[in-house]
Design a protein around this motif. Structure first.
Motif, mmCIF file in Angstrom:
data_model
loop_
_atom_site.group_PDB
_atom_site.id
_atom_site.type_symbol
_atom_site.label_atom_id
_atom_site.label_comp_id
_atom_site.label_asym_id
_atom_site.label_seq_id
_atom_site.Cartn_x
_atom_site.Cartn_y
_atom_site.Cartn_z
ATOM 1 N N VAL A 93 -47.543 -27.606 -15.275
ATOM 2 C CA VAL A 93 -48.354 -26.704 -14.895
ATOM 3 C C VAL A 93 -49.161 -26.776 -13.948
ATOM 4 O O VAL A 93 -49.404 -26.228 -12.770
ATOM 5 C CB VAL A 93 -48.762 -25.597 -16.057
ATOM 6 N N ALA A 94 -50.124 -27.941 -14.296
ATOM 7 C CA ALA A 94 -51.338 -28.375 -13.394
ATOM 8 C C ALA A 94 -50.587 -28.647 -12.036
ATOM 9 O O ALA A 94 -51.134 -28.434 -10.663
ATOM 10 C CB ALA A 94 -52.294 -29.361 -13.734
ATOM 11 N N LEU A 97 -49.298 -25.426 -10.250
ATOM 12 C CA LEU A 97 -50.041 -24.568 -9.558
ATOM 13 C C LEU A 97 -51.226 -25.350 -8.585
ATOM 14 O O LEU A 97 -51.937 -24.578 -8.052
ATOM 15 C CB LEU A 97 -50.942 -24.108 -10.630
ATOM 16 N N LYS A 98 -50.698 -26.691 -8.375
ATOM 17 C CA LYS A 98 -51.469 -27.703 -7.430
ATOM 18 C C LYS A 98 -52.867 -27.199 -7.685
ATOM 19 O O LYS A 98 -53.773 -27.313 -6.787
ATOM 20 C CB LYS A 98 -51.178 -27.019 -5.949
ATOM 21 N N SER A 99 -53.530 -27.622 -8.912
ATOM 22 C CA SER A 99 -54.816 -27.199 -9.334
ATOM 23 C C SER A 99 -55.436 -28.469 -10.082
ATOM 24 O O SER A 99 -54.798 -28.829 -10.919
ATOM 25 C CB SER A 99 -54.963 -25.877 -9.876
ATOM 26 N N GLU A 100 -56.601 -28.433 -10.123
ATOM 27 C CA GLU A 100 -57.294 -29.227 -11.270
ATOM 28 C C GLU A 100 -57.093 -28.502 -12.415
ATOM 29 O O GLU A 100 -56.779 -27.370 -12.259
ATOM 30 C CB GLU A 100 -58.889 -29.258 -10.780
ATOM 31 N N GLY A 109 -51.159 -23.833 -19.391
ATOM 32 C CA GLY A 109 -50.556 -24.707 -19.567
ATOM 33 C C GLY A 109 -50.470 -25.131 -21.201
ATOM 34 O O GLY A 109 -49.313 -25.234 -21.599
ATOM 35 N N PHE A 110 -51.443 -24.649 -21.842
ATOM 36 C CA PHE A 110 -51.379 -24.815 -23.149
ATOM 37 C C PHE A 110 -50.515 -23.656 -23.932
ATOM 38 O O PHE A 110 -49.785 -23.953 -24.817
ATOM 39 C CB PHE A 110 -52.808 -24.498 -23.695
ATOM 40 N N VAL A 111 -50.522 -22.378 -23.217
ATOM 41 C CA VAL A 111 -49.556 -21.382 -23.750
ATOM 42 C C VAL A 111 -48.086 -21.872 -23.522
ATOM 43 O O VAL A 111 -47.459 -21.648 -24.621
ATOM 44 C CB VAL A 111 -50.057 -19.911 -23.034
#
Length: 172
Positions: A93-94, A97-100, A109-111
């Motif tokens: 997921v991270a 989403l190309k994200s920190e 991500g947790f869900v």
């Protein structure tokens, strides 16, 4: 072994032990001979804290060991895979989403990791007991996932506020 790699191995082993203990301490039986537990909470914290491969192994080994020690040996191989994949989902997921790991990215991500857990056990138990029968464990697994998610979000916030990752010098 380099100091940083040794630190990662030690922290990963500690997470595996914490996951095992969290899984074994609170066990609420479910209809198909399984049980609800708090291991998911620690798995999600490990997914946030450790690099991907180390988190996968900590989650898989800690959870499978809990199954073996608790007499659920038939579940151990599936548990290793299902719980390890939870960590991979958080990382995917991270990356997608190309994200920190911002709060929203962590939450998504947790869900999705918990959705993977529910589906993973549905499929595994479907092969063991039949897919109609395995439907009865979906609510229990979903409750376990929701509790783990809420507790993990709180724990990650505390770790961030206390700068624990910086103190451990873990680069994630």
């Amino acid at each position: 072994m380099k100091k940083e790699k040794l630190r990662l191995v030690i922290v990963s082993a500690l997470f595996a032990a914490l996951i095992c203990v969290a899984t074994m301490v609170v066990k609420i039986p479910t209809p198909l001979n399984g049980y609800m537990n708090l291991g998911d909470c620690v798995i999600l914290v490990a997914a946030f804290t450790l690099p991907c491969g180390y988190g996968f192994l900590a989650a898989g080994v800690g959870s499978a060991l809990a199954d073996i020690l608790s007499g659920y040996t038939a579940y151990a191989p599936a548990t290793f895979l299902v719980k390890g994949l939870m960590v991979l989902v958080v990382f995917a997921v991270a990356k997608l989403l190309k994200s920190e790991k911002t709060d929203l990215v962590k939450l998504i991500g947790f869900v999705l990791a918990e959705v993977e857990m529910v589906l993973g056990y549905y499929i595994f138990e479907g092969f063991m007991y039949g897919f109609s029968a395995s439907l009865v464990n979906i609510p229990a697994n979903a409750i376990q996932g929701a509790a783990g998610l809420v507790l993990a979000v709180v724990i990650v916030k505390v770790l961030e506020k206390q700068k624990v990752l910086e103190k451990l010098r873990i680069k994630n």
